[in-house]
Design a protein around this motif. Structure first.
Motif, short mmCIF file in Angstrom:
data_model
loop_
_atom_site.label_atom_id
_atom_site.label_comp_id
_atom_site.label_asym_id
_atom_site.label_seq_id
_atom_site.Cartn_x
_atom_site.Cartn_y
_atom_site.Cartn_z
N ARG B 65 4.55 -11.49 48.08
CA ARG B 65 5.76 -10.60 47.70
C ARG B 65 6.81 -10.72 48.91
O ARG B 65 6.29 -10.60 50.18
CB ARG B 65 5.33 -9.22 47.69
N ASN B 157 0.88 -6.11 31.83
CA ASN B 157 0.28 -4.94 32.67
C ASN B 157 -0.19 -3.77 31.69
O ASN B 157 0.14 -2.73 31.73
CB ASN B 157 1.19 -4.24 33.71
N GLN B 202 11.46 -7.31 37.79
CA GLN B 202 10.90 -6.40 38.92
C GLN B 202 10.63 -5.31 38.54
O GLN B 202 9.32 -4.71 39.28
CB GLN B 202 12.14 -6.52 40.22
N SER B 203 10.99 -4.65 37.68
CA SER B 203 10.25 -3.27 37.10
C SER B 203 9.06 -3.39 36.46
O SER B 203 7.86 -2.82 36.77
CB SER B 203 11.27 -2.43 36.44
N VAL B 204 8.87 -4.44 35.63
CA VAL B 204 7.55 -4.34 35.01
C VAL B 204 6.39 -4.92 35.64
O VAL B 204 5.38 -4.70 35.57
CB VAL B 204 7.53 -5.27 33.55
N PHE B 205 6.85 -5.89 36.56
CA PHE B 205 5.73 -6.58 37.35
C PHE B 205 5.45 -5.64 38.71
O PHE B 205 4.76 -6.08 39.65
CB PHE B 205 5.84 -8.10 37.72
N GLY B 206 6.39 -4.71 39.03
CA GLY B 206 6.22 -3.84 40.05
C GLY B 206 6.72 -4.59 41.66
O GLY B 206 6.03 -4.75 42.61
N TYR B 207 7.57 -5.38 41.41
CA TYR B 207 8.24 -6.08 42.49
C TYR B 207 9.80 -5.22 42.90
O TYR B 207 10.79 -6.30 43.22
CB TYR B 207 8.70 -7.73 42.17
N ARG B 208 9.94 -4.08 43.00
CA ARG B 208 11.05 -3.59 43.05
C ARG B 208 11.60 -3.98 44.43
O ARG B 208 11.06 -4.21 45.50
CB ARG B 208 10.89 -1.98 43.26
N SER B 210 12.11 -6.95 45.59
CA SER B 210 11.34 -7.84 46.25
C SER B 210 10.87 -9.15 45.01
O SER B 210 11.23 -9.06 43.75
CB SER B 210 10.21 -7.80 46.96
N ASN B 212 8.56 -12.94 44.09
CA ASN B 212 7.11 -13.61 44.59
C ASN B 212 7.55 -15.06 44.40
O ASN B 212 6.60 -16.17 44.66
CB ASN B 212 5.99 -13.44 43.63
N ARG B 479 -5.61 -11.34 39.07
CA ARG B 479 -5.23 -11.19 40.69
C ARG B 479 -6.87 -11.18 41.10
O ARG B 479 -7.88 -11.10 40.18
CB ARG B 479 -4.71 -9.91 41.19
#
Lengths: 236, 783
Positions: B65, B157, B202-208, B210, B212, B479
């Motif tokens: 991240r 998710n 970013q919202s669905v994968f939780g990378y607000r 940021s 990868n 993961r």
């Protein structure tokens, strides 16, 4: 009138190696050829006459001895000069005509003249050998006599100093043979070309200015013919 | 026209069959050369143009991240012209068939479409892109027949999202679409890419705020290593996983290999063909010159020089070259456009700047002329030796010597008369015979290669998945999870065996040589993996140290027992030196292997695994479809399926190869027979007069050809083996290692093919014997 020497042959010898044996084809031959002369070299097969003719014509090299064209020693020529000599100075006529099978009569003659600077008019030569109407035929469509006339036309059209003929009538019947001899005679007298014929046929010697007799590779006699008879009267 | 040229044309006309058969070889050679050269250039141009137009990245960086600010910060590095962050995650896609497992990579693109790896829109409109729609990669959309406005349902998710396809686009990053390095072949309907907005990803994968992945475009290529060093240091703290240069990126790498393959074909095959053509031409001309002995004497008597006559005959060879060039080049040029189009569309390169490259035509003509003139001069060199006076006499008979075989009296006495003639004849013309054998052996070799390719692909697959890796499924987690999850998993499925597995990318280094590969950690007592060394001896995974594959060993230039440095991309992990405990065989993919315990201790964390290997007759794809945290389930059966499909597409190429070998074999035997007949007319005529029948003579020639073919096959075996070696070597890459397998089967199959072509050629020459007029032949003394 003083006769001019065209060629001089001095002590000519030729050995062949045939596998493991050496053959003395020609031994110490000396003579002259004069300009405008009609010479017959006479001898049985194996007497060395073809070898002699080939060396004079620049087709073969002697083992020993010298051959002069006027003052030029042709046996010292390199390959290039020898080729030029064959191209410009001599015309060959062979026993088996040796025409190119896939060229017409006229093309066979042109094949020879294309190389030469002073070639004669081909159509005139074809007329002279009485082949004006057969000139577009291929050798396989011509009789033996006709083929030999094409071969003579091929030799003459180059406008050489001399014609060298190796058994020109050897493969022909009597009548056709005489026609060929007349033609060669005409070329000798009308065009003033030196003609050398080799043959085993004694009768032909009667039409020559001089006869050179050979046996076993040696010249055994050179005979001047005071009154050569015309070819039409020769019989054999 | 010169009379000698007239004679030449008539000569060509007279030997049409031979002339055409050699011309065909030259034509095929040039057609291949022109076709593949132009195609290579066209593909390269198309790729270059496409890369330029879409502004493809020079470097891709994968991380855990990285915040937006850190990405922006990279722009200030000297040598970097542009930077772009993105979110890229593989998720399962729900499809109608419950048994089918399809993965889709969700990739974010900036609002304005971005400046690096811009998409090439095929259909639809990018400006619509919002929270409920995607742009789908063209190959995937085509393979699954997905149209604009249809809805796809990725499972992200734990939740299914209904996303409308608002556009279909191509990407220069996925010209050759494959999921990862472990995929053997592309499966366009099983893996796709969908582009979404940055905000959505970013919202669905939780990378607000940021990303990868980071894409980097360089100002200049030559600084790439320096830039990588700086970037590596700067991003280390963000969980750097992997830095990949464009040249190592999967699609680009495979694409370049394919292009190299075509390029190689464009040079190797034509040269082989021209060589065979040169052999035939020189034999043919030496025969013609021999037959024309007297004519050559007459030409010399008329005052033609050696040069004149030599060039007369060499023109015959040149005529073959020019006729072949004309036909081959025309064919090549005509085919090059459709061929380039096929390749360009096969590789999914949307832009096409297809042009005919005329410079190759000049090359082709010059190359062919040189070959033909060379072989012509070689074949006709006998002209020089002919003395005009000699040529007037009939040629002395060939010295009839006893051959070596005759010394073996016991054997020789048992040989029948006609066989004696056959054997003597072969020995009498040793030089020519060896040339013909060589040519035929080459044709045989050309036949061996496609059979090898075919057989080897199958063997490779069987060895890799029947011997070296015996699991039915490999499951990868989204993961890293703890090893305890195996117990959970074993409740869900009926499995004969489940083994933990770690697969993680590391950089392996030996001095300045570096290579990023996935190290696979497996239990020491694994039942699924079997390792063999170069000599195919079984080796056991050691407690300590690392196994690497041959391809990696080669790229790092290390030997067994030496040490390499393993660099981790994980934050805070130090470089670890490891001993190379063994170099092992692996045909598909390039990996390193370690004892899972040792790997966790040295490189990762305790207890973690990234997946499992499973032996099960269950349909895992169906059973595990709702299970969280599983990204991919790959089954050996699926791979087998796509492999079989791939082999089908190879069939055409293999038949082409066989045909090429066949054409060569045919032309060689046909010409050899015709030459034999015309050379030995007199001999055959004498035999006929003695009471031999036509079929006796024919069978004598057949026997000669048969012996020739058999010897050629014997010579061809090592030649074919050499060609296989060369082929394996040049087609092997880090991802695929072609094993050199010599199975008697394909040598026998190739032998059968060679003999069949020889028989066909023999039949084509049959007419000549039956038309031979033996009386004429005996009389004939004039060429």
């Amino acid at each position: 009138m003083q006769k001019k020497i065209l060629m001089r042959v001095e002590n000519l010898s030729k050995d062949y190696r045939m596998g493991e044996v050496t053959v003395n084809a020609l031994c110490d031959a000396s003579f002259d050829i004069y300009e405008g002369e009609f010479i017959v070299i006479l001898g049985p097969s194996g007497s060395g006459k073809s070898t002699l003719l080939n060396i004079i014509g620049g087709m073969d090299l002697p083992t020993q001895g010298k051959v002069f064209l006027r003052d030029d020693e042709i046996n010292k020529y390199n390959d290039r000069k020898l080729t030029a000599y064959r191209r410009d100075k001599v015309g060959f006529v062979f026993q088996f005509y040796n025409l190119m099978a896939n060229l017409t009569a006229k093309e066979n003659v042109e094949l020879a003249t294309e190389m030469c600077m002073e070639a004669l008019n081909i159509d005139e030569v074809m007329e002279a050998v009485e082949l004006g109407d057969r000139k577009d035929h291929f050798p396989s469509q011509l009789s033996g006599g006709e083929q030999q006339r094409v071969a003579i036309a091929r030799a003459v059209a180059k406008n050489p100093l001399m014609l060298l003929c190796d058994e020109p009538t050897g493969a022909l019947d009597y009548k056709t043979g005489l026609l060929i001899l007349s033609l060669l005679h005409k070329i000798n007298r009308q065009f003033n070309k030196t003609v050398v014929i080799i043959t085993h046929n004694m009768a032909i010697g009667e039409m020559a200015d001089r006869v050179i007799k050979m046996r076993s590779g040696r010249i055994v006699e050179i005979k001047e013919n005071a009154s050569p008879i015309p070819p039409e009267r020769i019989e054999w | 026209m010169k009379k000698l040229d007239v004679r030449l044309l008539r000569m060509v006309n007279h030997s049409k069959g031979q002339f055409v058969s050699v011309t065909v070889i030259v034509a095929v050679a040039l057609c291949i050369y022109i076709l593949f050269s132009i195609t290579t250039i066209n593909i390269n141009n198309a790729v270059e143009q496409y890369y330029g137009e879409t502004n493809i990245n020079d470097i891709v960086i994968e991380l855990m991240r990285v915040p937006q600010a850190a990405v922006d910060d990279l722009k200030s590095i000297d040598g970097i012209s542009n930077v772009q962050g993105r979110v890229s995650v593989d998720v399962p896609l729900q499809v109608d068939d419950k048994n089918e497992r399809v993965n889709i990579r969700i990739v974010s693109i900036p609002k304005n479409g971005g400046v690096i790896n811009k998409l090439h829109t095929i259909k639809g409109n990018r400006s619509e892109l919002g929270d409920d729609n995607v742009i789908l990669l063209q190959q995937f959309a085509n393979a699954r027949n997905i149209e604009i406005d249809e809805v796809i349902t990725p499972y992200i998710n734990g939740r299914t999202h209904n996303l409308r396809v608002s556009g279909i686009a191509a990407s220069s990053e996925y010209i050759y679409l494959m999921e990862n390095e472990q995929s053997l072949l592309p499966a366009l309907d099983k893996f796709g890419v969908a582009y979404v907005t940055e905000a959505f990803a970013q919202s669905v994968f939780g990378y607000r705020g940021s990303y990868n992945e980071v894409l980097i475009k360089l100002a200049e290529q030559k600084n790439i290593e320096d830039v990588i060093d700086i970037v590596e240091k700067k991003l280390d703290k963000y969980g750097l996983k992997r830095i990949t240069k464009l040249e190592d990126q999967l699609s680009n790498n495979v694409l370049m290999q394919k292009i190299e393959g075509i390029e190689m074909m464009s040079s190797v095959l034509p040269v082989m063909f021209l060589m065979v053509a040169a052999i035939i031409i020189s034999i043919m001309l030496s025969r013609i010159v021999n037959n024309d002995r007297m004519a050559i004497g007459v030409l010399k008597a008329l005052g033609y020089s050696n040069y004149n006559i030599l060039s007369h005959y060499t023109k015959y060879a040149l005529a073959i070259g020019l006729a072949g060039s004309a036909a081959g080049i025309t064919g090549g040029v005509l085919l090059s456009k459709p061929m380039s189009e096929v390749f360009v569309s096969y590789f999914n390169i949307p832009l096409s700047g297809i042009k005919v490259q005329y410079s190759y035509i000049l090359n082709a003509i010059v190359l062919t002329s040189l070959f033909c003139i060379g072989s012509g001069l070689f074949g006709a060199r006998g002209v020089i030796k002919i003395m005009p006076a000699d040529s007037m006499r009939p040629e002395a008979p060939k010295s009839g010597k006893r051959i070596i075989l005759e010394r073996l009296t016991i054997l020789w006495r048992r040989v029948s008369f006609s066989w004696k003639m056959v054997v003597r004849n072969i020995f009498r013309n040793k030089k020519r015979f060896s040339f013909l054998v060589l040519g035929l052996a080459l044709a045989y070799g050309i036949n061996v290669v496609p059979l090898y390719m075919m057989n080897t692909m199958v063997s490779m697959f069987e060895l890799q998945y029947g011997e070296y890796q015996k699991m039915d499924y490999t499951i990868n987690f989204a993961r890293p999870l703890s090893e305890g999850k195996i117990t959970d998993l074993s409740h869900l499925i009926k499995a004969d065996r489940i083994e933990p597995r770690i697969e993680y990318p590391f950089e392996l280094a030996n001095g300045w040589r570096k290579n990023t590969v996935a190290i696979i950690g497996i239990p020491q007592e694994t039942a699924f993996y079997k390792f063999v060394d170069k000599e195919s001896n079984d080796v056991k995974l050691p407690d300590k140290g690392i196994f690497i594959t041959e391809a990696i060993a080669k790229s790092l230039n290390v030997r067994e027992g030496e040490s390499i440095i393993v660099k981790s991309f994980l934050p805070g992990k130090k470089d670890v030196p490891l001993k190379v405990a063994g170099i092992v065989k692996q045909y598909l993919g390039a990996n390193a292997y370690m004892n899972i315990e040792e790997m966790r201790t040295l490189l990762l964390e305790r207890q973690m695994i990234t997946g499992v290997s499973v032996a099960s007759k269950d349909n895992l794809k169906e059973k595990l479809k709702d299970v969280k945290n599983i990204t991919t389930i790959s089954s050996v059966d699926d791979m087998k399926q796509s492999f079989v499909e791939y082999l089908d597409t190879m069939n055409l190429a293999i038949w082409m190869y066989m045909l090429f070998g066949g054409i060569l074999g045919f032309a060689l035997i046909y010409n050899a027979t015709i030459i034999s007949i015309s050379e030995r007319k007199m001999e055959f005529a004498s035999l006929r007069i003695m009471g031999f029948e036509k079929k006796d003579i024919y069978s004598m020639l057949s026997k000669e050809n048969l012996i020739m073919a058999l010897i050629a096959i014997i010579v061809g075996v090592p030649l074919g083996a050499g060609m296989i070696n060369g082929m394996a070597d040049s087609f092997s890459s880090e991802m695929i290692t072609f094993p050199v397998i010599f199975s008697p089967r394909f040598f026998i199959q190739a032998a059968a093919a060679t003999i069949i072509f020889a028989i066909i050629a023999q039949l084509a020459a049959l007419r000549r014997i039956y038309n031979l007029n033996f009386i004429d032949a005996l009389k004939s003394r004039i060429s």
